[in-house]
Design an enzyme around this catalytic site. Structure first.
Site, mmCIF file in Angstrom:
data_model
loop_
_atom_site.group_PDB
_atom_site.id
_atom_site.type_symbol
_atom_site.label_atom_id
_atom_site.label_comp_id
_atom_site.label_asym_id
_atom_site.label_seq_id
_atom_site.Cartn_x
_atom_site.Cartn_y
_atom_site.Cartn_z
ATOM 1 N N GLU A 1 0.812 -1.218 0.000
ATOM 2 C CA GLU A 1 0.000 0.000 0.000
ATOM 3 C C GLU A 1 0.845 1.266 0.000
ATOM 4 O O GLU A 1 0.387 2.316 -0.454
ATOM 5 C CB GLU A 1 -0.923 0.009 1.225
ATOM 6 C CG GLU A 1 -1.963 -1.096 1.264
ATOM 7 C CD GLU A 1 -3.009 -0.937 0.174
ATOM 8 O OE1 GLU A 1 -3.517 0.189 -0.008
ATOM 9 O OE2 GLU A 1 -3.301 -1.935 -0.510
ATOM 10 N N GLU B 1 -1.292 9.616 0.582
ATOM 11 C CA GLU B 1 -1.689 9.293 -0.782
ATOM 12 C C GLU B 1 -1.026 10.256 -1.760
ATOM 13 O O GLU B 1 -0.977 11.474 -1.538
ATOM 14 C CB GLU B 1 -3.212 9.384 -0.893
ATOM 15 C CG GLU B 1 -3.764 9.007 -2.240
ATOM 16 C CD GLU B 1 -5.281 9.032 -2.250
ATOM 17 O OE1 GLU B 1 -5.873 8.909 -3.341
ATOM 18 O OE2 GLU B 1 -5.882 9.173 -1.159
ATOM 19 N N ASN C 1 -14.126 6.457 8.076
ATOM 20 C CA ASN C 1 -13.074 5.578 8.576
ATOM 21 C C ASN C 1 -12.213 6.267 9.626
ATOM 22 O O ASN C 1 -11.798 5.634 10.597
ATOM 23 C CB ASN C 1 -12.206 5.069 7.421
ATOM 24 C CG ASN C 1 -12.858 3.938 6.661
ATOM 25 O OD1 ASN C 1 -13.586 3.125 7.234
ATOM 26 N ND2 ASN C 1 -12.612 3.874 5.358
#
Length: 356
Positions: A209, A218, A256
């Site tokens: 990831e 990100e 989340n």
């Protein structure tokens, strides 16, 4: 008199016979000492070194893990003489000098008679402060208190470093071990093989990831405004574009952050930047997902590994909607390859059901 002489002769003969049995054993010498262990050297499985008067054999790849620690080295017994004397390489280290720069890994003797290893580069701080940790022996060979353990985590710091040689300094081993208390069942459930497989599976997925634990956030900033679902009753108090992927599992979306924060007792909804600024919190969010979320799968990654469903089910739980069932076989194979390499580093097998 004759009877007395006969008894004396029998006793003397018995003593001589006993000595004849004992002396050859006492005169036998211990094995010769192998080359002295070196903290900076890399040793592969089967390599033999000497340390603190004993010979040791490495069970698998290791670096900077002292012989005598758990699992890594096999004790082959004393060497260098019948008294197990051997030489102790610790005594070759220099005395600490105030104000002298010491690189990470340097070992010095301090005035308290103990040996200290620099945990980080430092400009000459007193070895009794936290940037140093104790070696397990004084120069004279006497025992000292060992450095703090990692609570029995099945991945050592040397193995972690081997897995992620190019990782961002943010992703510290200490941050990971500090986060383990949040989920005590992680990598501590089942047999030793299962525990190692789960640790390897988690690290393989988070490595995938983050590009090998390189990326903290990100990389596609154009996506940042998309991760707010304003219809939730709590909204997006940190801002429309504040809930982009962060940390080892790339936590994203306001809901989340809210769920992970509630579970961990941290207000991540209002302070999402904690995930990119605090290594322990970042690791905790990764462990939160791993241990509590099913994602697009049918079980949590933790349950997949401890219940025998296999590594493939962890992929399904993390990104199965895009990668599994032929969605992106290249990405699946990349995760599998990392997992297979990591279980090899940990000295175990990958098990079955690797793909999804």
């Amino acid at each position: 008199m004759t009877r007395q002489r006969t008894l004396a002769a029998l006793v003397a003969a018995a003593v001589v016979g006993a000595l004849a049995m004992v002396l050859p054993m006492a005169s036998a010498s211990a094995a010769a000492c192998a080359g002295a262990w070196n903290s900076t050297a890399v040793y592969t499985g089967g390599a033999t070194v000497s340390y603190n008067g004993h010979n040791w054999t490495a069970r698998w790849w290791t670096q900077n893990e002292r012989p005598g620690g758990p699992e890594v080295w096999t004790d082959n017994g004393t060497c260098g003489g019948s008294d197990g004397g051997g030489t102790t390489p610790d005594c070759d280290h220099p005395n600490w000098q105030a104000g002298t720069f010491y690189a990470a890994g340097s070992i010095v003797r301090f005035s308290d008679g103990k040996l200290y290893r620099a945990e980080h580069d430092n400009p000459g701080y007193d070895p009794t402060i936290s940037t140093w940790y104790w070696e397990p022996y004084t120069c004279g060979g006497g025992s000292t208190t060992p450095p703090p353990t990692t609570g029995g985590f099945v991945v050592s710091q040397a193995q972690f470093n081997q897995m992620f040689p190019n990782r961002n300094s943010f992703y510290t081993y200490n941050g990971l071990t500090a986060a383990l208390s949040a989920y005590p069942g992680f990598a501590k459930t089942g047999s030793d093989t299962v525990r190692k497989q789960e640790a390897a599976a988690f690290l393989a997925n988070v490595g995938h990831e983050t590009g090998g634990l390189v990326h903290i956030v990100e990389q596609n900033t154009a996506n940042y405004p998309h991760y707010c679902e304003p219809s939730r009753p709590y909204g997006c108090p940190a801002g429309q574009a504040a809930y982009y992927g962060r940390g080892p599992i790339q936590l994203s979306w306001n809901y989340n952050y809210k769920a992970a924060g509630d579970a961990l007792g941290i207000d991540l909804l209002r302070n999402p930047n904690l995930v990119q600024n605090d290594a322990a919190i970042a690791w905790k969010t990764g462990l939160w997902y791993w241990n509590t979320q099913t994602g697009p799968g049918t079980m949590t990654p933790h349950n997949a590994m401890v219940n025998g469903a296999g590594f493939g089910e962890t992929i399904r739980s993390i990104n199965g909607g895009l990668e599994c069932n032929g969605g992106n076989p290249g990405q699946v194979q990349s995760r599998i390859a990392s997992y297979q390499r990591f279980v090899q580093i940990l000295g175990t097998t990958p098990g079955g059901n690797l793909t999804c």
